[in-house]
Design an enzyme around this catalytic site. Structure first.
Site, PDB file in Angstrom:
ATOM      1  N   TRP A  72       0.845  -1.201   0.000  1.00 38.31           N
ATOM      2  CA  TRP A  72       0.000   0.000   0.000  1.00 38.31           C
ATOM      3  C   TRP A  72       0.876   1.244   0.000  1.00 38.31           C
ATOM      4  O   TRP A  72       0.598   2.229  -0.695  1.00 38.31           O
ATOM      5  CB  TRP A  72      -0.931  -0.006   1.203  1.00 38.31           C
ATOM      6  CG  TRP A  72      -1.605   1.321   1.432  1.00 38.31           C
ATOM      7  CD1 TRP A  72      -1.303   2.239   2.393  1.00 38.31           C
ATOM      8  CD2 TRP A  72      -2.675   1.893   0.667  1.00 38.31           C
ATOM      9  NE1 TRP A  72      -2.105   3.347   2.267  1.00 38.31           N
ATOM     10  CE2 TRP A  72      -2.959   3.163   1.228  1.00 38.31           C
ATOM     11  CE3 TRP A  72      -3.411   1.461  -0.431  1.00 38.31           C
ATOM     12  CZ2 TRP A  72      -3.960   3.994   0.718  1.00 38.31           C
ATOM     13  CZ3 TRP A  72      -4.411   2.301  -0.933  1.00 38.31           C
ATOM     14  CH2 TRP A  72      -4.673   3.544  -0.359  1.00 38.31           C
ATOM     15  N   ASN A 135      -2.099   2.986  13.695  1.00 35.63           N
ATOM     16  CA  ASN A 135      -2.786   3.091  12.411  1.00 35.63           C
ATOM     17  C   ASN A 135      -4.298   2.947  12.526  1.00 35.63           C
ATOM     18  O   ASN A 135      -5.042   3.647  11.838  1.00 35.63           O
ATOM     19  CB  ASN A 135      -2.252   2.041  11.434  1.00 35.63           C
ATOM     20  CG  ASN A 135      -2.831   2.224  10.045  1.00 35.63           C
ATOM     21  OD1 ASN A 135      -2.666   3.271   9.435  1.00 35.63           O
ATOM     22  ND2 ASN A 135      -3.543   1.226   9.543  1.00 35.63           N
TER      23      ASN A 135
END
Length: 274
Positions: A72, A135
């Site tokens: 990602w 996160n």
């Protein structure tokens, strides 16, 4: 490399589940600052993880989830290469019609961790004090800013650059736009993170909120993520005075969610009329 080795010696094998728990110190690799400053590269990480998988020293399922996050990050750099303004301009230009609000007061409350939603406030305080944020919580605070408060995602991107030790020109813009709904492969705009259930589901022990919002540390976990629902006796016993020691929510969750959905409907109308 030492940080990577420590992660691969154990935590990587439970990464697929533990990565969502901000109450665990070893749930994530903590490699993002090292990646951001070029102290280690994604190819090095990829090879090291694949070696552990091949030798049977790491769970393949969990390790591949970790590697998907590395992918990602690289995808974000592809986006940046083809869209140099990704940190300031909507990738999905339909969002140029978004009826964002302008509220310096709400923005400051978010920045300082005084929104009245403990999981959001804990994350913003962790960011301000340490330069890093878990996160899972990053997604929650980003959703809260761009959807509950309906403030431009660029405000969050700017604040990240002021605070994050792992600030990254590609990941910052791509991730903020993912949360706002304007990015590539973005979360659907109608997906509005619930700032109550996010805490209840992922801060399993309550340790995360209690660490960063110590004024709530004596509240029973039942009310830890929604202190306004606690009865007066419970609040008194926990030494919590809403509006004084800890703020009331700056917006009701259901009202904020509905306002965001209404704004999205307006966006579609303006886009179709353009």
């Amino acid at each position: 490399k030492e940080s990577l080795r420590a992660f691969l010696d154990g935590p990587v094998s439970s990464y697929d589940t533990d990565r969502n728990r901000p109450d665990l110190d070893q749930g994530t690799s903590r490699l993002s600052p090292h990646l951001a400053h070029g102290e280690i590269g994604p190819a090095q990480i990829w090879r090291a993880v694949q070696d552990r998988i091949a030798s049977g020293q790491a769970s393949e399922d969990a390790a591949m989830v970790f590697l998907s996050e590395i992918c990602w990050r690289d995808f974000s750099y592809v986006l940046l290469y083809h869209n140099p303004q990704i940190a300031s301009e909507n990738y999905n230009t339909d969002f140029n019609f978004m009826p964002w609000r302008d509220s310096a007061e709400d923005l400051k409350a978010w920045q300082r961790g005084k929104t009245g939603y403990p999981i959001v406030d804990a994350g913003m305080r962790q960011l301000y004090e340490t330069g890093w944020m878990h996160n899972r919580v990053r997604m929650s605070v980003a959703s809260f800013l761009s959807k509950h408060l309906l403030l431009p995602w660029q405000h969050g991107e700017d604040w990240s650059w002021d605070c994050l030790v792992d600030a990254d020109p590609a990941s910052n813009g791509a991730s903020w736009q993912w949360s706002a709904g304007s990015g590539a492969d973005a979360a659907p705009y109608f997906r509005v993170f619930n700032p109550i259930t996010q805490g209840e589901k992922f801060d399993e022990t309550g340790d995360y909120v209690r660490q960063w919002c110590p004024e709530l540390k004596d509240l029973p976990r039942k009310f830890l993520y929604k202190p306004w629902e606690a009865d007066p006796m419970t609040l008194h016993a926990a030494k919590v005075k809403l509006g004084e020691t800890y703020p009331y929510p700056i917006i009701d969750h259901k009202q904020g969610r509905q306002r965001a959905l209404d704004a999205y409907d307006t966006l579609k109308e303006k886009r179709d009329a353009a």
